[in-house]
Design a protein around this motif. Structure first.
Motif: not given
Length: 339
Positions: A32, A35-36, A39, A52-54, A56, A82, A84
């Motif tokens: 994690e 990842v941060q 970003i 920024l798109d996250i 799942y 991202v 996940r």
């Protein structure tokens, strides 16, 4: 392209980013944080609402993913997407994503994450061939020891080796759990600059930390009655079984290393300093190590690994799995064939 965690950090710090990253493995905190870091390096904070798109894996599909990574950045050099838990994508979505990633978009940094998957097979092997891929595996005892010391320095503190050992033996290899306890320790010691063993015992729980130590010592000495009593106490107190197994495994790793160093003629003092073993315990550790040869250690590690699998898969009742582990490790290794 396979990449080590250290090289990944260096590349991010230099701003050498690639279009596709694939992060997988059991160590969630380092994953994690990577990842941060990407970003933060790729998109300025005031432009992340647009760039920024996250997503799942169990809530998206290949159409949405490709739509996001193909979109042009808004007032920024690049976008970050991202995804996940790509392991939760449908098989069709996985195939389509691989097709599109063969020609990645240079204006987008795509980060895909997964748990502890086999990157040498199927979808994950193909994905790894198209991405900078990093396996975030649990740290070994030396790296874990160093990580704890560096983490505590973030709070302007230092920590004595014995306190690090107690902390790791009590909490296990999870960096998330260790980080939580480190934050508590930094608050607990207030203005005191150095964290000592008694501080860890007070915060983590004196009974549990001491009992884990005693269990490992009893197993190393082959004291079956004492080991069974201590194991029962730990399980009744609710100590995570994975942490107990981890502590036992680390104890046998330590015994193996002590044996290697002892055979080179090193003194007890040199062993204590080199392996961060408290001086008051080093002679006992040396004696335990002397009772084990390479074949004994191989059998011990095989038994520990088998127990970890049983706990992970649920193939055996947990208490029975732990009892058999301690029973086997405390018996003379040559008697195992009779079991």
């Amino acid at each position: 392209m396979k990449c080590t965690y250290k090289n990944l950090v260096n590349d991010i710090n230099r701003g050498d980013l690639v279009p596709v990253y694939f992060f997988y493995g059991r160590e969630e905190l380092l994953k994690e944080e990577a990842v941060q870091s990407l970003i933060q390096k790729a998109v300025p904070p005031d432009l992340r609402d647009f760039n920024l798109d996250i997503l799942y894996g169990d809530e998206t599909d290949w159409v949405q993913i490709i739509d996001r990574i193909s979109a042009l950045p808004m007032m920024a050099e690049r976008r970050v997407v991202v995804v996940r838990d790509v392991n939760n994508l449908e098989a069709t979505d996985k195939r389509k994503i691989l097709q599109h990633l063969s020609t990645p978009f240079d204006h987008t940094c795509l980060i895909l994450t997964a748990p502890d998957v086999d990157a040498s097979r199927g979808f994950y092997k193909n994905l790894a061939s198209l991405a900078c891929h990093v396996n975030f595996y649990p740290l070994n005892d030396k790296l874990l020891f160093d990580w704890v010391q560096r983490r505590i320095q973030r709070y302007g503190k230092s920590i004595v080796p014995e306190a690090v050992q107690i902390l790791c033996d009590s909490i296990g290899e999870s960096l998330i759990a260790l980080d939580n306890e480190i934050q508590k320790l930094a608050i607990y010691v207030e203005e005191k600059p150095t964290i000592e063993a008694r501080d860890v015992a007070a915060v983590v729980g004196k009974l549990r930390s001491q009992t884990v130590f005693k269990l490992c010592d009893a197993v190393g000495r082959g004291d079956l009655p004492e080991a069974m009593t201590l194991l029962s106490q730990l399980q009744e107190a609710g100590a995570p079984r994975s942490h107990i197994v981890w502590a036992i495994r680390q104890h046998f790793v330590k015994l193996a290393r002590v044996g290697q160093i002892s055979r080179k003629g090193k003194s007890a003092h040199q062993i204590a300093v080199g392996l961060h073993i408290p001086k008051k315990h080093v002679n006992d550790i040396i004696q335990q190590s002397a009772n084990l040869d390479e074949d004994d250690l191989e059998k011990a590690f095989a038994q520990i690994y088998e127990t970890e699998l049983k706990l992970k898969t649920g193939s055996q009742e947990p208490r029975m799995a732990m009892t058999l582990l301690v029973y086997h490790l405390c018996r003379p290794m040559g008697d195992w064939e009779d079991v």
